[in-house]
Design an enzyme around this catalytic site. Structure first.
Site, PDB file in Angstrom:
ATOM      1  N   SER A 119      -7.198  -2.881  10.788  1.00  0.00           N
ATOM      2  CA  SER A 119      -6.316  -4.032  10.605  1.00  0.00           C
ATOM      3  C   SER A 119      -5.667  -4.538  11.895  1.00  0.00           C
ATOM      4  CB  SER A 119      -5.242  -3.708   9.567  1.00  0.00           C
ATOM      5  OG  SER A 119      -5.817  -3.614   8.276  1.00  0.00           O
ATOM      6  N   THR A 169      -1.436  -0.673   1.605  1.00  0.00           N
ATOM      7  CA  THR A 169      -2.674  -0.039   1.164  1.00  0.00           C
ATOM      8  C   THR A 169      -2.358   1.258   0.436  1.00  0.00           C
ATOM      9  OG1 THR A 169      -4.910   0.570   1.864  1.00  0.00           O
ATOM     10  CG2 THR A 169      -3.107   1.239   3.312  1.00  0.00           C
ATOM     11  N   LYS A 183       0.277   0.358  -3.409  1.00  0.00           N
ATOM     12  CA  LYS A 183       0.128  -1.016  -3.903  1.00  0.00           C
ATOM     13  C   LYS A 183       0.870  -1.250  -5.218  1.00  0.00           C
ATOM     14  CE  LYS A 183      -4.262  -2.005  -1.593  1.00  0.00           C
ATOM     15  NZ  LYS A 183      -5.637  -2.541  -1.746  1.00  0.00           N
ATOM     16  N   ASP A 212      -5.500  -9.337  -1.812  1.00  0.00           N
ATOM     17  CA  ASP A 212      -6.738  -8.621  -2.128  1.00  0.00           C
ATOM     18  C   ASP A 212      -7.574  -9.380  -3.155  1.00  0.00           C
ATOM     19  OD1 ASP A 212      -6.603  -6.449  -0.447  1.00  0.00           O
ATOM     20  OD2 ASP A 212      -5.655  -5.118  -1.900  1.00  0.00           O
ATOM     21  N   GLY A 229      -6.353   2.717  -9.369  1.00  0.00           N
ATOM     22  CA  GLY A 229      -5.195   2.322  -8.579  1.00  0.00           C
ATOM     23  C   GLY A 229      -5.130   0.825  -8.331  1.00  0.00           C
ATOM     24  N   GLY A 230      -4.355   0.438  -7.311  1.00  0.00           N
ATOM     25  CA  GLY A 230      -4.138  -0.972  -7.017  1.00  0.00           C
ATOM     26  C   GLY A 230      -5.402  -1.740  -6.708  1.00  0.00           C
ATOM     27  N   TYR A 251     -14.478   0.608   4.324  1.00  0.00           N
ATOM     28  CA  TYR A 251     -15.170  -0.049   5.440  1.00  0.00           C
ATOM     29  C   TYR A 251     -15.289   0.857   6.666  1.00  0.00           C
ATOM     30  CZ  TYR A 251     -10.254  -0.737   6.610  1.00  0.00           C
ATOM     31  OH  TYR A 251      -8.923  -0.533   6.853  1.00  0.00           O
TER      32      TYR A 251
END
Length: 411
Positions: free
Chosen positions: A16, A53, A57, A94, A120-121, A195
């Site tokens: 990020s 993250t 979230k 997202d 989860g989120g 990623y």
């Protein structure tokens, strides 16, 4: 300058900061916080905007003075901004990011069963997007849910698998959330929101079965663009997202050099690393350090199998990292499992040098078996493994040629 960043529990894997450096003129930091630190940081932290993250979230929602309609509907927040009155506003970029990833992947989710790993989120966001896009059937698999990993075979007819868990994320490379992906006989696409590494074990397994395999970088880049627009109040051209994906892919992948013993992998790799300001690693050097003796002594005292075992262990540790230049031993291609380790995060370059010019001294197998015999066995493998081939024409020139070959299009 505006102060922004990423909030999470463990963030060593994150790209990020590099991405946001391309998006706007604001500071962007990584904020690693334990659960017992979350409340104080959100209430008193010195920041203007945050991405959020795993595993926060859902948790951050209770600290928001207001949340967007999208975030409320999903039940997950991944973008926070602090308003002038001090209250936090929660949003979900997202949703935009995963929508972008699905459209870019070309995967048709309107037919067949889709299973999402995790609850989860990220899973909530994926569910919301899939429903909006008309997914026919969605099944959530979690550790303790009705549909779990013990009875996942009940859904072996799934055509699309989406991993929304952190299983397989750096530094825990090589782990798959699914024990036996082979049970999914109808599977035609696997999407992993991870990623880093670029190819998780789950994605490598999919590729081996000739199944479409997509990582989460496009989602990360797209949601980052949307977040940057929120942080700065300025719109950013859509084309920037594709530029980010291309650059991050190139600049975070390892460049892994393969080739015959004596072809120049160490010297060229070292020169290339200096040229692009990267760390350099040599698997032979790593083996020597681990064994406490020279390569020649390992072969003489312990045998080739012992050396290959040490070489694979060295590759496992080196190739899980990103953004490096790696020189491998000439025989790295003799073990198929080594290709998996390299491919999780690597661009493979074969150094092609005339075998008549290869040195033999201090190279155990070259002396024992002969250059011609080694070349006959290995050259087909080098060419099969490689994504690029560079003819060796001097150390500095070859390093420059590799640079142009890989990075020329992003200057």
């Amino acid at each position: 300058m505006r102060r922004c960043g990423l909030l999470g529990e463990r963030l060593s894997y994150s790209y990020s900061p590099q991405i946001h450096a391309m998006l706007g003129d604001y500071e962007y930091r990584l904020y690693e916080k334990q659960p017992n630190q979350l409340e104080d940081f959100l209430k008193n932290g010195d920041f203007h905007g945050l991405n959020v993250t795993i595993p926060y979230k859902k948790a951050v929602m209770e600290f928001c003075g207001e949340v967007s309609e999208t975030a409320r509907a999903i039940g997950s927040v991944n973008t926070l901004t602090r308003r002038p009155d001090g209250l936090l506003y929660g949003d979900n970029t997202d949703f935009f990011g995963f929508s972008y990833l699905l459209e870019k992947s070309g995967v048709d989710i309107t037919s067949g069963k889709t299973i999402i790993l995790g609850s989860g989120g990220s899973s909530l966001t994926a569910q919301a997007v899939l429903k909006k896009m008309g997914a026919r059937e969605i099944v959530i698999v979690s550790r303790s849910g009705t549909n779990n990993y013990e009875n996942i075979n009940n859904h072996s007819d799934a055509e699309i698998i989406i991993n929304a868990t952190p299983v397989g994320t750096y530094p825990n490379n090589g782990i798959s959330p699914i024990a036996d992906p082979g049970i999914f006989k109808k599977c035609r696409a696997v999407i992993d929101l991870i990623y880093n590494p670029a190819k998780t074990e789950l994605l490598l397994q999919a590729e081996e079965r000739k199944i479409t395999a997509v990582n989460g970088l496009a989602m990360l880049a797209a949601q980052a663009k949307k977040s940057a627009e929120i942080f700065t109040g300025e719109s950013i051209a859509d084309e920037v997202t594709e530029e980010i994906i291309k650059k991050i892919t190139l600049f975070t992948q390892n460049i892994v050099l393969i080739g015959m013993p004596g072809c120049g992998k160490t010297s060229i790799g070292s020169a290339l690393a200096k040229r692009i300001n990267r760390k350099f690693a040599d698997t032979d050097m790593a083996v020597v350090e681990a064994a406490g003796k020279t390569v020649g002594d390992i072969f003489a005292q312990d045998g080739e199998c012992a050396f290959r075992n040490l070489e694979t262990k060295a590759l496992e540790q080196i190739c899980k990292q990103s953004g490096m230049v790696v020189a491998t031993g000439g025989g790295v291609v003799t073990r198929p499992e080594n290709l998996r380790l390299i491919r999780q995060n690597g661009i493979i370059v074969y150094l092609d040098r005339d075998i008549s010019r290869l040195p033999v001294s201090d190279r155990p197998l070259s002396m024992q078996k002969g250059i011609d015999a080694l070349a006959e066995a290995r050259l087909p493998l080098y060419r099969q493994w490689a994504e690029h081939t560079a003819e060796v024409c001097g150390v500095l020139q070859t390093a420059e040629n590799i640079y142009e070959m890989i990075f020329g299009s992003v200057k």
